[in-house]
Enzyme design. Structure first.
Site, PDB file in Angstrom:
ATOM      1  N   HIS A 184       3.954   7.531  12.167  1.00 54.96           N
ATOM      2  CA  HIS A 184       3.837   6.073  12.084  1.00 54.96           C
ATOM      3  C   HIS A 184       5.173   5.351  12.332  1.00 54.96           C
ATOM      4  O   HIS A 184       5.241   4.403  13.109  1.00 54.96           O
ATOM      5  CB  HIS A 184       3.269   5.693  10.711  1.00 54.96           C
ATOM      6  CG  HIS A 184       2.610   4.349  10.687  1.00 54.96           C
ATOM      7  ND1 HIS A 184       1.696   3.992   9.731  1.00 54.96           N
ATOM      8  CD2 HIS A 184       2.730   3.277  11.494  1.00 54.96           C
ATOM      9  CE1 HIS A 184       1.294   2.754   9.959  1.00 54.96           C
ATOM     10  NE2 HIS A 184       1.913   2.300  11.025  1.00 54.96           N
TER      11      HIS A 184
ATOM     12  N   TYR B 155      -3.912   1.672   6.062  1.00 52.38           N
ATOM     13  CA  TYR B 155      -4.855   0.563   6.308  1.00 52.38           C
ATOM     14  C   TYR B 155      -6.045   0.658   5.334  1.00 52.38           C
ATOM     15  O   TYR B 155      -6.947  -0.173   5.371  1.00 52.38           O
ATOM     16  CB  TYR B 155      -5.403   0.574   7.742  1.00 52.38           C
ATOM     17  CG  TYR B 155      -4.363   0.518   8.842  1.00 52.38           C
ATOM     18  CD1 TYR B 155      -3.026   0.203   8.587  1.00 52.38           C
ATOM     19  CD2 TYR B 155      -4.710   0.784  10.165  1.00 52.38           C
ATOM     20  CE1 TYR B 155      -2.078   0.170   9.610  1.00 52.38           C
ATOM     21  CE2 TYR B 155      -3.776   0.743  11.183  1.00 52.38           C
ATOM     22  CZ  TYR B 155      -2.459   0.444  10.895  1.00 52.38           C
ATOM     23  OH  TYR B 155      -1.534   0.416  11.911  1.00 52.38           O
TER      24      TYR B 155
END
Ligand SMILES: NC(=O)c1ccc[n+]([C@@H]2O[C@H](COP(=O)([O-])OP(=O)(O)OC[C@H]3O[C@@H](n4cnc5c(N)ncnc54)[C@H](OP(=O)(O)O)[C@@H]3O)[C@@H](O)[C@H]2O)c1
Length: 284
Positions: free
Chosen positions: A110, A52
């Site tokens: 993730h 991100y």
């Protein structure tokens, strides 16, 4: 940390609030202020990830906040290119240094990237990093039942949470149940379909329910999750939306309204970006 009425209790004894701040698209110096605003509004859990591009500003917001470090819960994720045990272990340390933190409150794998077959190694690294005090709570993201069973069988350690896609068009009740069976808390990512990847916030049925309760569609969606025992991490840069989202559990949705929202599910076609975790692989 004090127990609030709407905290979730984890299988490792930890606590998480019903809602955290998602941070995709919260970047740069402006992003630091958006995270600080969320902390001032009452958020205590911040969800980030290496890809991100904001781990640095999340760490900065923690340092700038007037809140003590122990009152803020920081959760980040291991990228797919670091699943080998040694690389994962070092990556966790590097990520801590990048954020300027001494420990993570929560750390997730993730994506399982099952065709690479290394997520068990990654899980072993998380287990050991937890033992060394680098992480408080360990969990996974986008894991299917088979992936959960493999890591539990290989290590005897059950993840505390599994963060999966869930919103009214893809309710993923299958994974909510599979997680529950194993004592794993479900976290819902993209609870609003990222705002532009689908139109759940404009859905006529949800708007109708929102009008009945004098709430916003966002509050209806977040409470639908909370009442199903699911933690949400809506992203918002907007102070009014941040406030709306954290004030979303002070009413009760009737069971027929819960069922009506469940019925908006579109199955696989409802996924925002077609990311079936058995097929989709993410490396950053
Ligand atoms: N584990 C994974 O693989 C994975 C994948 C995707 C996402 N995630 C996590 O999940 C978080 C949330 O998902 P997301 O970022 O995809 O999007 P989302 O939370 O589903 O939606 C965010 C969008 O909704 C808008 N919004 C937020 N609150 C609102 C409100 N009360 N009223 C109206 N609009 C509102 C936001 O605009 P404003 O900013 O203007 O409010 C933004 O455009 C991510 O940020 C990330 O932390 C994890």
């Amino acid at each position: 940390m004090a127990v609030n009425h709407n905290d979730f209790i984890l299988n490792d004894g930890g606590l998480l609030p019903f809602v955290g701040l998602g941070t995709i698209g919260i970047n740069g110096d402006q992003g630091t202020f958006e995270i600080l605003n969320a902390l001032n509004t009452g958020y205590r859990l911040i969800d980030t990830s290496t890809n991100y591009d904001n781990e640095g500003i999340v760490g900065e917001a923690v340092r700038r906040s007037a809140l003590p470090r122990e009152d803020i819960l920081i959760s980040t994720k291991l990228p797919g290119s670091y699943h080998e045990y040694d690389r994962a272990f070092i990556f966790i340390q590097e990520s801590l240094r990048r954020m300027g933190l001494k420990y993570f409150d929560k750390y997730l794998i993730h994506w399982p990237n099952p065709k690479d077959g290394k997520y068990v190694e990654a899980w072993k690294a998380l287990v050991d990093a937890q033992k060394q005090g680098l992480i408080r709570t360990i969990g996974v993201s986008n894991f299917e039942p088979e992936h959960l069973d493999n890591i539990i069988a290989e290590t005897g350690v059950t993840p505390a949470t599994n963060q999966v896609e869930r919103h009214p068009y893809f309710n993923n009740n299958r994974m909510v149940e599979e997680n529950k069976k194993r004592g794993v808390l479900t976290e819902a990512w993209s609870p609003f379909g990222r705002g532009y990847l689908n139109d759940v916030l404009q859905n006529a049925t949800i708007k109708e329910i929102a009008d009945q309760y004098d709430k916003t569609p966002a509050q209806i969606i977040l409470n639908w999750n909370y009442q199903a025992g699911v933690l949400t991490i809506p992203k918002s840069s907007n102070p009014m939306h941040q406030k709306d989202n954290i004030d979303s559990t002070n009413f009760e949705l009737a069971s027929e309204d819960m069922k009506t929202i469940d019925s908006l599910d579109k199955g696989e076609a409802g996924r925002v970006e077609g990311q079936d975790p058995n097929e989709y692989h993410e490396y950053v």
